[in-house]
Design a protein around this motif. Structure first.
Motif, PDB file in Angstrom:
ATOM      1  N   ALA A 107       0.839  -1.197   0.000  1.00 40.63           N
ATOM      2  CA  ALA A 107       0.000   0.000   0.000  1.00 40.63           C
ATOM      3  C   ALA A 107       0.880   1.255   0.000  1.00 40.63           C
ATOM      4  N   PRO A 108       0.470   2.319  -0.720  1.00 41.34           N
ATOM      5  CA  PRO A 108       1.254   3.557  -0.728  1.00 41.34           C
ATOM      6  C   PRO A 108       1.449   4.078   0.697  1.00 41.34           C
ATOM      7  N   ARG A 109       2.576   4.704   0.926  1.00 36.93           N
ATOM      8  CA  ARG A 109       2.869   5.240   2.250  1.00 36.93           C
ATOM      9  C   ARG A 109       3.536   6.592   2.106  1.00 36.93           C
ATOM     10  N   ALA A 110       3.496   7.355   3.212  1.00 38.85           N
ATOM     11  CA  ALA A 110       4.164   8.645   3.201  1.00 38.85           C
ATOM     12  C   ALA A 110       5.640   8.431   2.877  1.00 38.85           C
ATOM     13  N   GLY A 111       6.168   9.309   2.022  1.00 44.21           N
ATOM     14  CA  GLY A 111       7.574   9.185   1.673  1.00 44.21           C
ATOM     15  C   GLY A 111       7.824   8.430   0.388  1.00 44.21           C
ATOM     16  N   ASP A 112       6.777   7.990  -0.326  1.00 47.46           N
ATOM     17  CA  ASP A 112       6.989   7.340  -1.611  1.00 47.46           C
ATOM     18  C   ASP A 112       7.553   8.349  -2.604  1.00 47.46           C
ATOM     19  N   LEU A 113       8.551   7.938  -3.361  1.00 46.81           N
ATOM     20  CA  LEU A 113       9.180   8.816  -4.333  1.00 46.81           C
ATOM     21  C   LEU A 113       8.240   9.105  -5.502  1.00 46.81           C
ATOM     22  N   ASP A 114       8.313  10.328  -6.034  1.00 45.30           N
ATOM     23  CA  ASP A 114       7.526  10.736  -7.189  1.00 45.30           C
ATOM     24  C   ASP A 114       8.351  10.445  -8.454  1.00 45.30           C
ATOM     25  N   LEU A 115       8.072   9.309  -9.076  1.00 47.62           N
ATOM     26  CA  LEU A 115       8.877   8.910 -10.224  1.00 47.62           C
ATOM     27  C   LEU A 115       8.652   9.813 -11.422  1.00 47.62           C
ATOM     28  N   ARG A 116       7.457  10.374 -11.539  1.00 49.25           N
ATOM     29  CA  ARG A 116       7.221  11.287 -12.678  1.00 49.25           C
ATOM     30  C   ARG A 116       8.120  12.516 -12.583  1.00 49.25           C
ATOM     31  N   ARG A 117       8.300  13.032 -11.381  1.00 49.29           N
ATOM     32  CA  ARG A 117       9.199  14.178 -11.221  1.00 49.29           C
ATOM     33  C   ARG A 117      10.643  13.759 -11.481  1.00 49.29           C
ATOM     34  N   LEU A 118      11.022  12.587 -10.988  1.00 48.23           N
ATOM     35  CA  LEU A 118      12.397  12.131 -11.160  1.00 48.23           C
ATOM     36  C   LEU A 118      12.740  11.884 -12.624  1.00 48.23           C
ATOM     37  N   GLU A 119      11.753  11.521 -13.421  1.00 40.86           N
ATOM     38  CA  GLU A 119      12.007  11.300 -14.843  1.00 40.86           C
ATOM     39  C   GLU A 119      12.588  12.543 -15.501  1.00 40.86           C
ATOM     40  N   THR A 120      12.230  13.716 -14.974  1.00 40.84           N
ATOM     41  CA  THR A 120      12.700  14.975 -15.575  1.00 40.84           C
ATOM     42  C   THR A 120      13.862  15.604 -14.815  1.00 40.84           C
ATOM     43  N   THR A 121      14.071  15.222 -13.543  1.00 43.14           N
ATOM     44  CA  THR A 121      15.101  15.885 -12.743  1.00 43.14           C
ATOM     45  C   THR A 121      16.318  15.017 -12.441  1.00 43.14           C
ATOM     46  N   ALA A 122      16.189  13.710 -12.533  1.00 41.94           N
ATOM     47  CA  ALA A 122      17.304  12.828 -12.179  1.00 41.94           C
ATOM     48  C   ALA A 122      18.419  12.921 -13.211  1.00 41.94           C
ATOM     49  N   ASP A 123      19.619  12.508 -12.806  1.00 44.82           N
ATOM     50  CA  ASP A 123      20.748  12.460 -13.734  1.00 44.82           C
ATOM     51  C   ASP A 123      20.373  11.669 -14.981  1.00 44.82           C
ATOM     52  N   PRO A 124      20.857  12.087 -16.147  1.00 38.80           N
ATOM     53  CA  PRO A 124      20.550  11.349 -17.376  1.00 38.80           C
ATOM     54  C   PRO A 124      20.944   9.874 -17.255  1.00 38.80           C
ATOM     55  N   LEU A 125      20.080   9.014 -17.715  1.00 35.60           N
ATOM     56  CA  LEU A 125      20.287   7.564 -17.786  1.00 35.60           C
ATOM     57  C   LEU A 125      20.280   6.872 -16.426  1.00 35.60           C
ATOM     58  N   LEU A 126      20.113   7.625 -15.312  1.00 39.61           N
ATOM     59  CA  LEU A 126      20.130   6.979 -14.002  1.00 39.61           C
ATOM     60  C   LEU A 126      18.977   6.001 -13.851  1.00 39.61           C
ATOM     61  N   LEU A 127      17.764   6.460 -14.177  1.00 42.57           N
ATOM     62  CA  LEU A 127      16.609   5.570 -13.994  1.00 42.57           C
ATOM     63  C   LEU A 127      16.672   4.401 -14.975  1.00 42.57           C
ATOM     64  N   ASP A 128      17.196   4.636 -16.175  1.00 42.08           N
ATOM     65  CA  ASP A 128      17.356   3.524 -17.116  1.00 42.08           C
ATOM     66  C   ASP A 128      18.352   2.504 -16.574  1.00 42.08           C
ATOM     67  N   ALA A 129      19.428   2.967 -15.969  1.00 43.90           N
ATOM     68  CA  ALA A 129      20.401   2.045 -15.393  1.00 43.90           C
ATOM     69  C   ALA A 129      19.764   1.209 -14.285  1.00 43.90           C
ATOM     70  N   ILE A 130      18.884   1.784 -13.504  1.00 44.86           N
ATOM     71  CA  ILE A 130      18.204   1.039 -12.452  1.00 44.86           C
ATOM     72  C   ILE A 130      17.263   0.008 -13.059  1.00 44.86           C
ATOM     73  N   ARG A 131      16.565   0.377 -14.112  1.00 40.29           N
ATOM     74  CA  ARG A 131      15.642  -0.576 -14.760  1.00 40.29           C
ATOM     75  C   ARG A 131      16.397  -1.744 -15.383  1.00 40.29           C
ATOM     76  N   LYS A 132      17.649  -1.541 -15.770  1.00 42.16           N
ATOM     77  CA  LYS A 132      18.424  -2.595 -16.418  1.00 42.16           C
ATOM     78  C   LYS A 132      19.174  -3.475 -15.424  1.00 42.16           C
ATOM     79  N   MET A 133      19.067  -3.169 -14.143  1.00 41.15           N
ATOM     80  CA  MET A 133      19.776  -3.977 -13.133  1.00 41.15           C
ATOM     81  C   MET A 133      19.314  -5.421 -13.180  1.00 41.15           C
ATOM     82  N   ARG A 134      20.255  -6.313 -12.985  1.00 39.20           N
ATOM     83  CA  ARG A 134      19.942  -7.748 -12.969  1.00 39.20           C
ATOM     84  C   ARG A 134      20.674  -8.416 -11.814  1.00 39.20           C
TER      85      ARG A 134
END
Length: 442
Positions: free
Chosen positions: A415-442
């Protein structure tokens, strides 16, 4: 001893205690002897347990001695510790303030409901402790973030920050800000602590700044802050805290596919610190050895990892009489198990290490979740990722919370809880390719 940090300081304090111990009458002598067995550099669980139980038998109604007994028994994870605390609460509640604080800060098992009960008892006895770090931490663990903030506001009105330890009060505020993703506020509070003369305080400030940067998706700045914190820790001689910063850097670089981010000189320092048994807490030492082994390359790397895994498993087996330590140690092997024996066995280690303490679980929850994903168990993966969002770990859970948020979008989420990260905001503010690198983790 604790605030100064460093094995040398702790060894000197222990030696001074032992030189004077014969001047004490029993049961104080027995209790002090038990306490001396619990210093990180000379931990002797069996002898400490025997001596502390002997001291209780000698003076079961001496509230001061019982208070010390509870502190040691909690650290050792003795099964009767909470029963003795409850007896003290019934017979001499005003002598139970320190034991209750220990029950909140040194609990051998993670039980947020029990912690909240003891926090309530503590504030009933001494209302000012509502604003203490121990009580605020219990509120955070129970997810009562608004109540935690009100408690700190209450302490500010009483003037407690100027009367007590700034790190205790401001550290609680930092933890709360990080739990609620108020990253700018957390950094503003942490920066002045970098000027604190105590190495421990400076190290905690460095951890908070690194975490805030990771939560904002600023990985490059976070790695730079890690390097700065490590240099500061080495120069000030705070071995344990510096090692914790380095293993954060090594694990984050490994997950993101960015090897080589740690200065080779710092790797050499960590290698030297992790070799002896008396420089680091044993779970931290195990984590450091694992990350160092995984960072090495070359023709002998695989053999070295296999040998280290066998060594750590032997150490865990030798700790069978201390199930908390045994599970802490086993949990640290998960990345090695993945590398040497595969995901199925790594997942089995995580499932079996049920008594590992929250600090030992934080980084290994990510490795375990990746193993669960690899074997097709998304429900267990989601549960492992949820460990990273525990508010009690807010000061060190930076990249872990970010990874959990990104990866959990593909698996069943709690269930959602206080403190959940806003991924939509991070898509525009995070370092380039950071979120893609996380998605590619194995």
């Amino acid at each position: 001893m604790v605030s100064a940090g460093g094995a040398d300081t702790q060894n000197q304090a222990r030696a001074c205690t032992l030189e004077r111990i014969d001047r004490l009458p029993n049961p104080a002598r027995t209790s002090s002897a038990a306490s001396s067995r619990c210093s990180p550099s000379s931990f002797d669980r069996k002898d400490a347990a025997r001596l502390v139980r002997q001291s209780y038998a000698e003076a079961p109604d001496d509230a001061e001695m019982v208070s010390l007994y509870i502190a040691i028994a909690l650290r050792l994870g003795l099964p009767e510790a909470y029963a003795v605390l409850d007896r003290l609460l019934a017979s001499a509640p005003t002598h139970a303030v320190i034991p209750l604080d220990n029950a909140l800060t040194r609990a051998p098992t993670d039980d947020s409901a029990r912690a909240l009960t003891y926090a309530t008892r503590l504030t009933d006895i001494l209302p000012e402790t509502r604003a203490s770090g121990a009580v605020v931490q219990a509120l955070l663990r129970a997810g009562k973030l608004d109540e935690a903030r009100r408690a700190l506001g209450f302490g500010k009105r009483l003037g407690l920050p100027s009367m007590g330890d700034a790190l205790s009060y401001e550290g609680a505020l930092i933890d709360l800000d990080l739990a609620e993703l108020q990253t700018a506020e957390a950094q503003e509070l942490a920066r002045p602590l970098l000027a604190d003369p105590r190495p421990y305080a400076r190290n905690q400030a460095a951890h908070a700044i690194v975490t805030a940067l990771f939560l904002d998706g600023r990985a490059a700045d976070a790695f730079a802050a890690l390097t700065t914190g490590v240099k500061l820790g080495i120069d000030t001689g705070y071995t344990l805290g510096t090692a914790r910063l380095l293993v954060r850097a090594l694990s984050a670089g490994r997950w993101l596919g960015r090897p080589g981010l740690v200065d080779p000189a710092h790797l050499d320092w960590l290698s030297r610190a992790a070799v002896p048994q008396d420089q680091l807490l044993r779970a931290v030492r195990a984590e450091a050895l694992v990350e160092l082994a995984l960072a090495r390359s070359g023709p002998n790397a695989a053999a070295e990892r296999t040998a280290l895994l066998a060594d750590l498993e032997r150490e865990a087996r030798r700790s069978a009489d201390d199930p908390l330590l045994r599970d802490d140690l086993l949990l640290q092997t998960i990345p090695l198990v993945r590398a040497v024996r595969g995901d199925e066995q790594a997942a089995a280690v995580y499932r079996a290490a049920v008594r590992a303490r929250p600090p030992a679980r934080l980084r290994r929850c990510i490795d375990a979740a990746l193993a669960f994903e690899a074997i097709g168990d998304p429900i267990s993966a989601a549960r492992a990722y949820a460990v990273a969002s525990d508010p009690a770990s807010a000061r060190e859970a930076g990249i872990e919370r970010l990874i959990a948020a990104v990866r959990s979008t593909t698996s069943p989420r709690p269930a959602p809880r206080a403190g959940d990260l806003d991924l939509r905001r991070l898509e525009t503010t995070a370092d380039p390719l950071l979120l893609d690198a996380i998605r590619k983790m194995r």
